[in-house]
Design a protein around this motif. Structure first.
Motif, short mmCIF file in Angstrom:
data_model
loop_
_atom_site.label_atom_id
_atom_site.label_comp_id
_atom_site.label_asym_id
_atom_site.label_seq_id
_atom_site.Cartn_x
_atom_site.Cartn_y
_atom_site.Cartn_z
N GLN A 1 0.83 -1.21 0.00
CA GLN A 1 0.00 0.00 0.00
C GLN A 1 0.86 1.26 0.00
N ALA A 2 2.00 1.23 0.68
CA ALA A 2 2.87 2.41 0.73
C ALA A 2 3.38 2.77 -0.66
N ASP A 3 3.65 1.75 -1.49
CA ASP A 3 4.12 2.01 -2.85
C ASP A 3 3.04 2.64 -3.71
N MET A 4 1.78 2.38 -3.39
CA MET A 4 0.67 2.87 -4.20
C MET A 4 0.30 4.31 -3.83
N GLN A 5 0.72 4.78 -2.68
CA GLN A 5 0.37 6.12 -2.25
C GLN A 5 1.30 7.13 -2.92
N VAL A 6 0.75 8.29 -3.23
CA VAL A 6 1.54 9.36 -3.82
C VAL A 6 2.27 10.09 -2.69
N ARG A 7 3.57 10.23 -2.86
CA ARG A 7 4.35 10.95 -1.84
C ARG A 7 4.09 12.44 -1.95
N ASP A 8 4.20 13.14 -0.82
CA ASP A 8 4.00 14.58 -0.82
C ASP A 8 5.01 15.27 -1.73
N SER A 9 6.23 14.74 -1.79
CA SER A 9 7.25 15.35 -2.65
C SER A 9 6.84 15.27 -4.13
N ASP A 10 6.25 14.14 -4.53
CA ASP A 10 5.77 14.01 -5.90
C ASP A 10 4.58 14.92 -6.15
N ARG A 11 3.71 15.02 -5.18
CA ARG A 11 2.53 15.90 -5.29
C ARG A 11 2.97 17.36 -5.44
N LEU A 12 3.94 17.78 -4.63
CA LEU A 12 4.46 19.14 -4.68
C LEU A 12 5.03 19.44 -6.08
N ARG A 13 5.85 18.55 -6.59
CA ARG A 13 6.46 18.74 -7.91
C ARG A 13 5.40 18.78 -9.01
N ARG A 14 4.45 17.87 -8.93
CA ARG A 14 3.40 17.81 -9.96
C ARG A 14 2.57 19.10 -9.96
N TRP A 15 2.17 19.57 -8.79
CA TRP A 15 1.39 20.81 -8.72
C TRP A 15 2.21 21.99 -9.24
N ARG A 16 3.51 22.01 -8.90
CA ARG A 16 4.36 23.11 -9.37
C ARG A 16 4.41 23.12 -10.89
N PHE A 17 4.57 21.95 -11.50
CA PHE A 17 4.58 21.85 -12.96
C PHE A 17 3.25 22.28 -13.55
N LYS A 18 2.15 21.80 -12.96
CA LYS A 18 0.83 22.14 -13.49
C LYS A 18 0.53 23.64 -13.37
N LEU A 19 1.08 24.26 -12.34
CA LEU A 19 0.90 25.70 -12.18
C LEU A 19 1.90 26.49 -13.03
N GLY A 20 2.84 25.78 -13.65
CA GLY A 20 3.81 26.43 -14.52
C GLY A 20 4.83 27.28 -13.76
N LEU A 21 5.19 26.84 -12.56
CA LEU A 21 6.10 27.62 -11.72
C LEU A 21 7.47 26.98 -11.65
N THR A 22 8.49 27.82 -11.52
CA THR A 22 9.84 27.32 -11.22
C THR A 22 9.93 27.09 -9.72
N GLN A 23 11.01 26.45 -9.28
CA GLN A 23 11.19 26.27 -7.84
C GLN A 23 11.33 27.63 -7.15
N LYS A 24 11.97 28.58 -7.81
CA LYS A 24 12.12 29.92 -7.24
C LYS A 24 10.75 30.58 -7.08
N GLU A 25 9.91 30.50 -8.11
CA GLU A 25 8.57 31.09 -8.05
C GLU A 25 7.71 30.41 -6.98
N MET A 26 7.82 29.09 -6.89
CA MET A 26 7.06 28.36 -5.87
C MET A 26 7.53 28.79 -4.48
N GLY A 27 8.82 28.95 -4.31
CA GLY A 27 9.36 29.40 -3.04
C GLY A 27 8.84 30.78 -2.67
N GLU A 28 8.79 31.68 -3.65
CA GLU A 28 8.27 33.03 -3.40
C GLU A 28 6.79 32.97 -3.01
N LEU A 29 6.05 32.12 -3.67
CA LEU A 29 4.63 31.97 -3.38
C LEU A 29 4.41 31.47 -1.95
#
Length: 90
Positions: free
Chosen positions: A3-31
């Motif tokens: 079950q742990a392998d099937m769950q989405v990690r928060d780190s993956d969720r963070l990266r995916r949302w950042r990509f979908k929002l079209g933000l760089t890591q710098k922009e996400m940090g500012e936000l």
């Protein structure tokens, strides 16, 4: 696969949302009021991610996913924390 392998990690969720929002890591940090290196550390699981950060990003993603002509009331509703919304209804 367990079950742990099937769950989405928060780190993956963070990266995916950042990509979908079209933000760089710098922009996400500012936000979020932090540095791009902190975001990089969170995305690579070197730093923990608070649930409040995930909730904040979920809200940003939800609001950005609304159509441009969405009624303001819908946006305001998404921005009010659920606990506060229950207090207003009493």
């Amino acid at each position: 696969m367990n079950q742990a392998d099937m769950q989405v990690r928060d780190s993956d969720r963070l990266r995916r949302w950042r990509f979908k929002l079209g933000l760089t890591q710098k922009e996400m940090g500012e936000l979020l009021g932090t540095h791009k290196l902190h975001i990089a550390g969170q995305e690579s699981d070197r730093r923990s991610i608070r649930k409040a950060t995930i909730n904040h990003l979920a809200l940003i993603y939800a609001v950005n996913s609304l159509p441009p002509d969405a009624p303001v009331s819908i946006i305001q509703e998404k921005m009010v924390p659920p606990g506060l919304n229950r207090k207003r209804q009493k």
